[in-house]
Design a protein around this motif. Sequence first.
Motif: not given
Length: 415
Positions: A47-75
């Motif tokens: 919810k803070a910022n769903p930009h896909p490049t930022i999300v991918a960067c944090l995944l590469d850093l070992g983060c898991h993801l917290e989502v709150s909608s079907a749309g965020e699941v897709d992101v």
Amino acid sequence: MTGTSSVELACRYGSPLYVYDLALVRESCTNLRAVLPPGSRLYYSLKANPHPTIVACLLDLGCHLEVSSAGEVDVACAAGASPDRVLFTGPGKTRSAIEHALRVGVRRFSVESAGDLDRIATASLAHSTKAECLIRVNRDAPLAGGSLTMTGVSSQFGVDASLLMDRPELFGSRPGADISGFHLYAASNIADPARLAEQLYENAVIAAELSSATGIALREVDLGGGFPAPYAGRGTTLDVAELTGLAERLSSVWSCYDRPPLLSFESGRFLVATSGSLVAGVVDSKTSKGFTYVVLESGVNHLGGMSGLRKLPRPQPSVEVLGGADGLVRGSLVGPLCTPIDCLSSDVELPVVTEGDLIRIPDVGAYGLTASLIAFLGHPAPTEIVIDGADGVISASRLTIARTPVGPEPFRESP
């Protein structure tokens, strides 16, 4: 990101534009992990910022993801997240959203009520699988010191601790849903490090007490977040050195456990807030009844939309004029929308600017564009630029809103 580079980007891509720096995202993630217990899990809240490049960067850093909608699941999936690194939270998970998450492989949920648990269990059985669920707990005592309190008060979030103690049978494991622990989130943006550390410790103690009282075994305890960061150049950022000793204090809660639970934490704003800036052009500078208004091409449709709706304080942004300014004037910083709520700051010292000048508002990598009113009045969304320190531009894109046909009725475009 320097003022010069902002000007260059505006010349190349136009304005307004958001600029996010992945180097600053990595720095924030490294700093936060340094004070968390070794082996703990860190969720990034989309919810803070769903930009896909930022999300991918944090995944590469070992983060898991917290989502709150079907749309965020897709992101999350589009950014490359394995479904087992996704936790689906929120008080309004519809049956269709739960089923969508299960179809793509998400199996981990935070449960907000007995009905929420029943819906997840029923949907999981229909998909011949079992969900792993954390029970979100609404503490009985309120917490002071956060910008947005979500526990200790009557709330749509979580199960009251008193109810969980009185009726534990409503929240036990059953076919389709395995209860694996608790989720406690007290407040956002807790400015005082000592208070932040105390609420994380209190959450751990409450989780241990609830486990003992209800018999619910703990494999994971999500202690929430609240890690502060500035917004639009104002506010407090976390000095991680002031959380030294947090890991040891939390571990003391589990000293009598043969197998301590996995501890997890959530962060949105701290991980990405300082990575982003908004660059916008000045449309006009005018005086009305002795008061100055600086009109920008961006307003609450691009920044601070929730504050425009009076749900959060106005950002009162710190403004930098790119290229310098001659003097200061008292006035308001407003946007281009045909509504008086389109005010970013009021009655503040502003630089003297003229039409065509560029301003930069820092620290808006969190709760910026997608937390705003981008559909209102139909102004184009800003271009979003992702850079990586000195390596330059990684991506440039723009969100668009499109109308698509739904149902059997014919869809006709306007002439």
